[in-house]
Enzyme design. Structure first.
Site, PDB file in Angstrom:
ATOM      1  N   GLU A 305      20.110 -18.224  22.880  1.00 24.08           N
ATOM      2  CA  GLU A 305      19.505 -19.491  23.281  1.00 24.08           C
ATOM      3  C   GLU A 305      20.512 -20.624  23.073  1.00 24.08           C
ATOM      4  O   GLU A 305      21.101 -20.765  22.007  1.00 24.08           O
ATOM      5  CB  GLU A 305      18.259 -19.739  22.429  1.00 24.08           C
ATOM      6  CG  GLU A 305      17.635 -21.109  22.596  1.00 24.08           C
ATOM      7  CD  GLU A 305      16.579 -21.397  21.529  1.00 24.08           C
ATOM      8  OE1 GLU A 305      15.696 -22.238  21.788  1.00 24.08           O
ATOM      9  OE2 GLU A 305      16.642 -20.773  20.458  1.00 24.08           O
ATOM     10  N   LYS A 362      11.968 -21.723  28.705  1.00 24.55           N
ATOM     11  CA  LYS A 362      11.162 -21.515  27.513  1.00 24.55           C
ATOM     12  C   LYS A 362       9.826 -22.248  27.658  1.00 24.55           C
ATOM     13  O   LYS A 362       9.784 -23.457  27.878  1.00 24.55           O
ATOM     14  CB  LYS A 362      11.919 -22.040  26.293  1.00 24.55           C
ATOM     15  CG  LYS A 362      11.248 -21.790  24.951  1.00 24.55           C
ATOM     16  CD  LYS A 362      12.153 -22.295  23.831  1.00 24.55           C
ATOM     17  CE  LYS A 362      11.576 -21.986  22.453  1.00 24.55           C
ATOM     18  NZ  LYS A 362      12.481 -22.476  21.383  1.00 24.55           N
ATOM     19  N   CYS A 413      13.502 -17.408  21.776  1.00 24.45           N
ATOM     20  CA  CYS A 413      13.261 -17.794  20.380  1.00 24.45           C
ATOM     21  C   CYS A 413      11.792 -17.702  19.969  1.00 24.45           C
ATOM     22  O   CYS A 413      11.243 -16.615  19.851  1.00 24.45           O
ATOM     23  CB  CYS A 413      13.832 -19.177  20.125  1.00 24.45           C
ATOM     24  SG  CYS A 413      14.185 -19.484  18.373  1.00 24.45           S
TER      25      CYS A 413
END
Length: 542
Positions: A305, A362, A413
């Site tokens: 990320e 995300k 994440c």
């Protein structure tokens, strides 16, 4: 003399009474802490099968004494506070320009808020349980399990979620984690709550027998205790046998489904990412890592990320993309996507011609870390922890991530804690998992818990998983949750492993979490039936 002794004895008696009144609270807090020790860094996973017993006994017995259920709040604080202590690792945030004292205040607020939230949910559970004191013990176990699963489902539907009871078993008890293939993590949670409840009911009923002075006259109480303890033992063994059957199923590894993936752990401290030196190191580490892996014959390379902390429009000018164009090996590069005046944390697919062919944004952002809840109210009170000044926005909840090798299940994440994200993508045709993360703010216990979450997602979806992080732990995981390789912590590493694309669908992928509504409906129905029978009996025998 006698008066002094009487006064002293009276004071000692009051102290004893105060201690006794505090004892349930202390026991509840201690048992919650024990549950918190089941995850990293302690990893005492076996405690999960008994750590709820003291709270269960306290709730039932205190309700009989009309003392209600305050200990449950402390149990929730003990569990979530200890399990999520790694949150304090974000302090100090001076590298983000946040002064030391405000950084400490933000950190304590984050940690305290999630701990208190856990206490509130436990209090709701206890509020239900105290109203079941007059019910059959088996019904208390059924309803207690159903309500616990329902509350976890409710909590996980929001933006702030991490510490399910289920993750206490990952990665050390992979056999029981395989129950997640049936109905997701709540299957494991239900198993833990039910076993604890049966043990607690056995203890509670033994105490009732003593209070009724039956114990000395008969062996019946021991049979009563054994009834529940034997049931708890039998349930524990049966569930592990079911998990073992799932765990030992062979994994097809067809040559045509093979995919050799390389990962790069760049090891760039977050405090440097905002600087020109940090960006220079990032370009150097990820470009050299890509070239090394390309020379090893990998099919694709995965980066963490925000590997390159720049916007999509600037990616094409980087040395890493130039290397992709030279070597022709597919790369998944973490950077920032643009959406009007806002930005997203994204994972981009670069094909063999160094063209962007897909993008995943995300969708689960970290509250306070990546966005401010109720920003209109709190925006002036809490500083955003993002390294960029632009406004960060989430991606769509229904994204798909197509790659030159077929559809993938993408996760960035924090999303690893949300099983529905993975289930939906697997049901939509995702054949393997790409997990890209940056856990560099925290101590080693947090990335290990993060790895445990990814293991659960691999098992639930029956998929191979490649996980690339900035500072650790990067890893490769097979569909049975076995870690094939895991990186060191705070180290620069590259590694290549062969994973396999799969199109299987577990019961969980097909039907989602069907167990929780089934438990809620069946337990509610059983309660209504028993209540109706009691009312009918009272009517016939006034």
């Amino acid at each position: 003399m006698h008066k002094k002794q009487s006064k002293k004895q009276g004071e000692q008696g009051k102290q004893g009474e105060r201690f006794i009144s505090l004892l349930p609270w202390l026991i509840a807090l201690a048992s919650g802490v024990l549950m918190g020790l089941t995850v990293a860094p302690v990893n005492a996973w076996f405690l999960a099968w008994i750590a709820l017993v003291p709270l269960w006994v306290l709730v039932v017995t205190s309700a009989k004494g009309k003392n209600q259920y305050p200990p449950a709040f402390l149990w929730g604080i003990g569990f979530h506070g200890v399990a999520l202590f790694w949150i304090t690792g974000i302090h100090p945030m001076t590298w983000l320009g946040v002064p030391w004292l405000p950084s400490l205040a933000i950190t304590l607020f984050c940690w305290g808020f999630i701990s208190v939230l856990g206490g509130i949910f436990l209090s709701i559970w206890a509020a239900v349980m105290v109203r079941l004191v007059g019910q059959k013990p088996w019904l208390r176990v059924l309803i207690g399990t159903a309500v616990w699963c329902g509350l976890e489902s409710l909590w996980s539907a929001g933006p702030l979620w991490w510490s399910s009871l289920a993750y206490t078993q990952s990665p050390h008890n992979l056999v029981i984690v395989h129950l997640g293939q049936l109905s997701g993590p709540n299957t494991v949670t239900a198993a833990i709550v039910a076993v604890n409840g049966l043990i607690a009911e056995g203890w509670t009923n033994r105490q009732d027998a003593k209070d009724a002075k039956i114990f000395s006259a008969s062996l019946a109480p021991w049979r009563f205790v054994n009834k529940y303890l034997v049931t708890a033992t039998g349930l524990l063994i049966t569930l592990h046998l079911i998990g073992f059957i799932l765990y030992t199923r062979p994994i097809a590894q067809l040559p045509e489904a093979a995919l050799k993936v390389g990962i790069i752990q760049g090891n760039i401290p977050n405090r440097l990412l905002r600087s020109s030196e940090g960006f220079r190191r990032a370009q150097e580490n990820y470009t050299n890592g890509y070239l090394t892996l390309a020379d090893q014959g990998v099919d694709a390379v995965l980066t963490p990320e925000g590997a390159l902390p720049i916007f999509q429009s600037n990616l094409m000018q980087t040395a890493l993309v130039a290397a992709v164009k030279e070597k022709g090996v597919v790369a998944w590069i973490g950077a920032f996507g643009e959406r009007g005046d806002s930005y997203t944390i994204s994972l981009f697919t670069f094909n063999s011609k160094a063209e962007i062919v897909s993008r995943y944004d995300k969708s689960k952002l970290v509250p306070l870390g990546e966005y401010i809840p109720f920003e209109g109210i709190l925006g002036g009170l809490v500083q955003r922890l993002s390294p960029l000044e632009a406004h960060q926005v989430p991606g769509s909840a229904n994204q798909i991530f197509d790659t030159p090798f077929g559809r993938a299940i993408a996760s960035i994440c924090y999303e690893s804690a949300f099983p529905e994200q993975f289930r939906r993508q697997a049901a939509a045709g995702g054949q393997f998992i790409l997990s890209s993360s940056n856990d560099a703010h925290y101590t080693a216990s947090m990335p290990f818990q993060h790895h445990a979450q990814d293991i659960m997602r691999a098992i639930e979806t029956d998929r191979w998983s490649a996980r690339a992080t900035n500072t650790g732990y990067s890893a490769f995981v097979d569909p049975h949750g076995r870690t094939l390789w895991m990186s060191g912590y705070n180290t620069y590493e590259t590694h290549a492993e062969t994973i396999y694309r799969r199109q299987t669908q577990t019961l969980y992928v097909r039907w989602g979490d069907w167990l929780t509504p089934f438990l809620l409906i069946s337990s509610g129905g059983a309660w209504l039936i028993i209540r109706g029978i009691k009312k009918s009996s009272n009517f016939r025998n006034p």
